[in-house]
Scaffold this motif. Sequence first.
Motif, short mmCIF file in Angstrom:
data_model
loop_
_atom_site.label_atom_id
_atom_site.label_comp_id
_atom_site.label_asym_id
_atom_site.label_seq_id
_atom_site.Cartn_x
_atom_site.Cartn_y
_atom_site.Cartn_z
N ALA A 170 47.52 20.15 -10.76
CA ALA A 170 47.68 18.75 -10.39
C ALA A 170 47.09 17.85 -11.47
N VAL A 171 47.58 16.62 -11.54
CA VAL A 171 47.12 15.67 -12.54
C VAL A 171 45.63 15.42 -12.41
N ARG A 172 45.15 15.31 -11.15
CA ARG A 172 43.73 15.11 -10.91
C ARG A 172 43.22 16.18 -9.95
N PRO A 173 41.96 16.59 -10.05
CA PRO A 173 41.45 17.70 -9.24
C PRO A 173 41.52 17.42 -7.74
N VAL A 174 41.74 18.48 -6.99
CA VAL A 174 41.77 18.36 -5.53
C VAL A 174 40.37 18.13 -4.99
N VAL A 175 40.28 17.32 -3.94
CA VAL A 175 39.03 17.09 -3.22
C VAL A 175 39.17 17.77 -1.86
N SER A 176 38.35 18.80 -1.60
CA SER A 176 38.52 19.59 -0.39
C SER A 176 37.19 19.79 0.31
N VAL A 177 37.14 19.44 1.59
CA VAL A 177 35.92 19.58 2.40
C VAL A 177 36.26 20.33 3.68
N PRO A 178 35.85 21.61 3.81
CA PRO A 178 36.11 22.34 5.06
C PRO A 178 35.41 21.67 6.23
N LEU A 179 36.07 21.65 7.38
CA LEU A 179 35.48 21.09 8.59
C LEU A 179 34.80 22.19 9.39
N SER A 180 33.70 21.87 10.01
CA SER A 180 32.93 22.90 10.72
C SER A 180 33.65 23.39 11.97
N TYR A 181 34.46 22.51 12.59
CA TYR A 181 35.14 22.89 13.83
C TYR A 181 36.61 23.23 13.58
N GLY A 182 37.03 24.34 14.18
CA GLY A 182 38.44 24.70 14.25
C GLY A 182 38.82 24.75 15.72
N ALA A 183 39.84 25.55 16.03
CA ALA A 183 40.28 25.64 17.43
C ALA A 183 40.98 26.95 17.70
N LEU A 184 40.79 27.47 18.91
CA LEU A 184 41.55 28.60 19.42
C LEU A 184 42.78 28.06 20.14
N TRP A 185 43.93 28.70 19.92
CA TRP A 185 45.19 28.26 20.51
C TRP A 185 45.89 29.42 21.21
N ALA A 186 46.53 29.11 22.33
CA ALA A 186 47.37 30.10 23.01
C ALA A 186 48.50 29.37 23.72
N ASN A 187 49.67 29.99 23.75
CA ASN A 187 50.79 29.45 24.50
C ASN A 187 50.89 30.17 25.84
N VAL A 188 50.96 29.40 26.92
CA VAL A 188 50.99 29.98 28.27
C VAL A 188 52.02 29.24 29.12
N PRO A 189 52.59 29.90 30.13
CA PRO A 189 53.51 29.20 31.05
C PRO A 189 52.78 28.12 31.85
N LEU A 190 53.41 26.97 32.01
CA LEU A 190 52.82 25.90 32.81
C LEU A 190 52.86 26.22 34.30
N GLY A 191 53.93 26.91 34.73
CA GLY A 191 54.04 27.30 36.13
C GLY A 191 53.99 26.10 37.06
N GLU A 192 53.40 26.31 38.24
CA GLU A 192 53.32 25.26 39.25
C GLU A 192 51.98 24.53 39.20
N THR A 193 51.42 24.42 38.01
CA THR A 193 50.13 23.73 37.86
C THR A 193 50.34 22.22 37.98
N GLY A 194 49.24 21.50 38.12
CA GLY A 194 49.32 20.06 38.31
C GLY A 194 49.23 19.25 37.04
N PHE A 195 49.37 19.90 35.88
CA PHE A 195 49.26 19.16 34.64
C PHE A 195 50.46 18.24 34.45
N ASP A 196 50.20 17.09 33.86
CA ASP A 196 51.25 16.12 33.57
C ASP A 196 52.18 16.71 32.51
N ARG A 197 53.46 16.86 32.84
CA ARG A 197 54.42 17.46 31.90
C ARG A 197 54.76 16.54 30.74
N HIS A 198 54.25 15.30 30.78
CA HIS A 198 54.58 14.34 29.73
C HIS A 198 53.33 13.73 29.11
N ALA A 199 52.25 14.51 29.08
CA ALA A 199 51.00 14.01 28.51
C ALA A 199 50.24 15.14 27.83
#
Length: 424
Positions: A170-199
């Motif tokens: 690159a023309v100028r050096p990259v500036v990179s700062v790792p963040l201390s927090y990441g996240a665990l992710w999983a895909n699951v069926p919504l089923g008949e739960t009460g979560f808002d399907r549009h939020a």
Amino acid sequence: MSRSHAIAIIGCGTAGLAAALLLERAGHIVTLVERFSEPQPLGSGLILQPSGLAVLDALGLAAPLIAAGSRIDRLFGLNAVTGSVVLDVRYAALKRERFGVGIHRAALFEMLFTAVQRQPIAIETGVEIVDVEAGGDGKASLLAASGHRIGPFDLVVDASGTRSALLGHAVRPVVSVPLSYGALWANVPLGETGFDRHALEQRYRRASVMVGVLPIGRHGAEPEPQAALFWSLKTDALEAWRSVGLAAWKDEVERTWPATAPLLAQIADPEQLSFASYRHQTLPQPVGRRLAFIGDAAHSTSPQLGQGANMALLDAHALAVALDDTADLDAALSRYAELRRWHIRLYQAASRMFTPFYQSDSAVLPLIRDKVVPPLARLPGIDRMLALLVAGLVGNPLRRLGLKEPAIAGESDRPALTGEGVER
């Protein structure tokens, strides 16, 4: 455009696939190079914002993706202890109807990849690129880890992500700062739960604990709508999480948000969860000699504003616009950097400002958040500004790129993923 260029694109993620479609449609000769033997999506779910949907609509892909995903009208979060509102952003605050689309990453990938396969775009897989070499003729060749060269090309587009091997060019050096927090992710069926399907719904304990549920529609043969369940976790705590075991983690999530119990019941194996780490990374100039950086290779932030894939789509479109403006590659690369500069700077600054209030070890910032955000969000005009920020529209990037928002409203439950509609 007065000249067709031979262009290599490194990486078959959102940025690379969109760039391949846009550049091939503009008349360039495109070769995609992917390090995996079989291109595949990485990650769980995301929100396609109006900014990203505008690019997908230009490709003829917005409507089927909206049909596959889940319309998102609101981002809503509560303090898990007090029950007070600490996040409430509604797209309805904007003047015209706008919305996000919660989508499975695999659905977005398959739509783009299917569209690429239908065009005369060469795809080389199982090739890890470790360097790029400029020749005396002004062209560039790719150097693979195996030692062989691919090319030459008039232009190389690096869409290989934050750990790109080409950042040193690159023309100028990259500036990179790792963040201390990441996240665990999983895909699951919504089923008949009460979560808002549009939020997108979230619960917080201070800023160090966050659990969220994002409806993402259907993908493939899934019989019912899915949700992406995510949990904040420090990167250096990942091994300890694995050691403690799945049951202990599920107990902690359920204590934080009891309503997640039926979603957690669908997770029986740690392999169902993937961990994502994040960083603030910026290339001050996302270009090099015969080289353009797009997507996370050029800029990345925390996921708090949900802009990653959308910014990548805007990059791809900006590069196509710049190449169409002039046949001179050096001028086109400068134009590309100019087209994206202020929008990227604005959103990276916003991410740096907001992230510590929602994901950090601070004891003071979440107290300020809980006291200030609810009354502030109710002030006239502030609700609209927050909605514009989430929608990816602050700074009006679409007008600058000659894009229009798709005139598509509503949602379909059809799980169709045809890849139809790419215009040439």
